[in-house]
Design a protein around this motif. Structure first.
Motif, PDB file in Angstrom:
ATOM      1  N   LEU A   6       0.786  -1.143  -0.125  1.00  0.00           N
ATOM      2  CA  LEU A   6       0.147  -0.077   0.020  1.00  0.00           C
ATOM      3  C   LEU A   6       0.959   1.052   0.120  1.00  0.00           C
ATOM      4  O   LEU A   6       1.801   1.268   0.820  1.00  0.00           O
ATOM      5  N   LEU A   7       0.695   2.040  -1.005  1.00  0.00           N
ATOM      6  CA  LEU A   7       1.352   3.307  -1.260  1.00  0.00           C
ATOM      7  C   LEU A   7       0.501   4.361  -0.961  1.00  0.00           C
ATOM      8  O   LEU A   7      -0.650   4.484  -1.694  1.00  0.00           O
ATOM      9  N   THR A   8       1.014   5.170   0.004  1.00  0.00           N
ATOM     10  CA  THR A   8      -0.064   6.604   0.140  1.00  0.00           C
ATOM     11  C   THR A   8       0.822   7.693   0.621  1.00  0.00           C
ATOM     12  O   THR A   8       2.198   7.805   0.598  1.00  0.00           O
ATOM     13  N   PRO A   9       0.458   8.802   0.213  1.00  0.00           N
ATOM     14  CA  PRO A   9       1.274  10.050   0.149  1.00  0.00           C
ATOM     15  C   PRO A   9       1.707  10.391   1.402  1.00  0.00           C
ATOM     16  O   PRO A   9       0.822  10.105   2.522  1.00  0.00           O
ATOM     17  N   VAL A  10       2.822  10.790   1.819  1.00  0.00           N
ATOM     18  CA  VAL A  10       3.418  11.272   2.997  1.00  0.00           C
ATOM     19  C   VAL A  10       2.709  12.563   3.469  1.00  0.00           C
ATOM     20  O   VAL A  10       2.291  13.433   2.659  1.00  0.00           O
ATOM     21  N   ALA A  11       2.255  12.453   4.589  1.00  0.00           N
ATOM     22  CA  ALA A  11       1.390  13.873   5.014  1.00  0.00           C
ATOM     23  C   ALA A  11       2.216  14.984   5.112  1.00  0.00           C
ATOM     24  O   ALA A  11       3.348  14.883   5.359  1.00  0.00           O
ATOM     25  N   GLY A  12       1.414  15.940   4.538  1.00  0.00           N
ATOM     26  CA  GLY A  12       1.939  17.231   4.339  1.00  0.00           C
ATOM     27  C   GLY A  12       2.720  17.535   2.964  1.00  0.00           C
ATOM     28  O   GLY A  12       3.242  18.681   2.622  1.00  0.00           O
ATOM     29  N   ARG A  13       2.674  16.626   2.039  1.00  0.00           N
ATOM     30  CA  ARG A  13       3.462  16.637   0.738  1.00  0.00           C
ATOM     31  C   ARG A  13       2.395  17.324  -0.143  1.00  0.00           C
ATOM     32  O   ARG A  13       1.185  16.917   0.011  1.00  0.00           O
ATOM     33  N   ASP A  14       2.797  18.239  -0.983  1.00  0.00           N
ATOM     34  CA  ASP A  14       1.829  18.879  -1.977  1.00  0.00           C
ATOM     35  C   ASP A  14       2.076  18.079  -3.138  1.00  0.00           C
ATOM     36  O   ASP A  14       2.784  17.440  -3.633  1.00  0.00           O
ATOM     37  N   PRO A  15       0.831  17.897  -3.893  1.00  0.00           N
ATOM     38  CA  PRO A  15       0.595  17.310  -4.918  1.00  0.00           C
ATOM     39  C   PRO A  15       1.728  17.781  -5.928  1.00  0.00           C
ATOM     40  O   PRO A  15       2.002  16.904  -6.754  1.00  0.00           O
ATOM     41  N   ALA A  16       1.821  18.834  -6.001  1.00  0.00           N
ATOM     42  CA  ALA A  16       2.800  19.341  -7.257  1.00  0.00           C
ATOM     43  C   ALA A  16       4.197  18.818  -7.157  1.00  0.00           C
ATOM     44  O   ALA A  16       4.995  18.584  -8.078  1.00  0.00           O
ATOM     45  N   GLU A  17       4.700  18.259  -5.900  1.00  0.00           N
ATOM     46  CA  GLU A  17       5.902  17.458  -5.442  1.00  0.00           C
ATOM     47  C   GLU A  17       5.956  16.369  -6.116  1.00  0.00           C
ATOM     48  O   GLU A  17       7.154  15.908  -6.709  1.00  0.00           O
ATOM     49  N   PHE A  18       4.887  15.724  -6.587  1.00  0.00           N
ATOM     50  CA  PHE A  18       4.894  14.583  -7.224  1.00  0.00           C
ATOM     51  C   PHE A  18       5.164  14.573  -8.972  1.00  0.00           C
ATOM     52  O   PHE A  18       5.594  13.620  -9.134  1.00  0.00           O
ATOM     53  N   ARG A  19       4.649  15.543  -9.538  1.00  0.00           N
ATOM     54  CA  ARG A  19       4.726  15.622 -10.808  1.00  0.00           C
ATOM     55  C   ARG A  19       6.110  15.428 -11.424  1.00  0.00           C
ATOM     56  O   ARG A  19       6.332  14.625 -12.404  1.00  0.00           O
ATOM     57  N   PRO A  20       7.179  15.894 -10.809  1.00  0.00           N
ATOM     58  CA  PRO A  20       8.681  15.472 -11.341  1.00  0.00           C
ATOM     59  C   PRO A  20       8.885  14.149 -11.512  1.00  0.00           C
ATOM     60  O   PRO A  20       9.939  13.795 -12.206  1.00  0.00           O
ATOM     61  N   TYR A  21       8.333  13.348 -10.671  1.00  0.00           N
ATOM     62  CA  TYR A  21       8.728  11.937 -10.435  1.00  0.00           C
ATOM     63  C   TYR A  21       7.776  10.944 -11.286  1.00  0.00           C
ATOM     64  O   TYR A  21       8.161   9.962 -11.263  1.00  0.00           O
ATOM     65  N   ALA A  22       6.672  11.575 -11.778  1.00  0.00           N
ATOM     66  CA  ALA A  22       5.723  10.828 -12.525  1.00  0.00           C
ATOM     67  C   ALA A  22       6.298   9.971 -13.527  1.00  0.00           C
ATOM     68  O   ALA A  22       5.988   8.473 -13.540  1.00  0.00           O
TER      69      ALA A  22
END
Length: 99
Positions: A6-22
């Motif tokens: 189960l992969l869940t976002p780390v609390a406090g992370r902004d959705p924009a932080e994920f885009r460079p890794y997509a």
């Protein structure tokens, strides 16, 4: 061995932080699928959870695969691993009944 990851976002992370890794994340997942370790993958938008079924020879092999996922390496996703095994409780169906 089969594992539910189960992969869940780390609390406090902004959705924009994920885009460079997509793209890198999808490439890593695709490589695991092609290699036969990743068997199934599902997405739940609310709450945001990516559920992945892996099949590996040992837990440490799985942990290595999951740890190298770009979003896990970047501390964007938290990981929960659940080992899955056969449901032996079905044996009760065939046990002799008490008199």
């Amino acid at each position: 061995m089969k594992f539910l990851v189960l992969l869940t976002p780390v609390a406090g992370r902004d959705p924009a932080e994920f885009r460079p890794y997509a793209v890198a994340e999808m490439q890593a997942v695709w490589n695991d699928y092609k290699a036969g370790a990743l068997r199934e993958i599902y997405f739940s938008p609310s709450p945001l959870i990516v559920s992945v079924i892996y099949e590996t020879s040992a837990r440490d092999e799985l942990e290595t695969l999951v740890a190298r996922l770009p979003m896990v390496e970047a501390d964007l996703l938290s990981v929960q691993i659940v080992e899955m095994g056969p449901m032996h409780s079905f044996e009760v169906l065939f046990a002799p009944t008490a008199a």
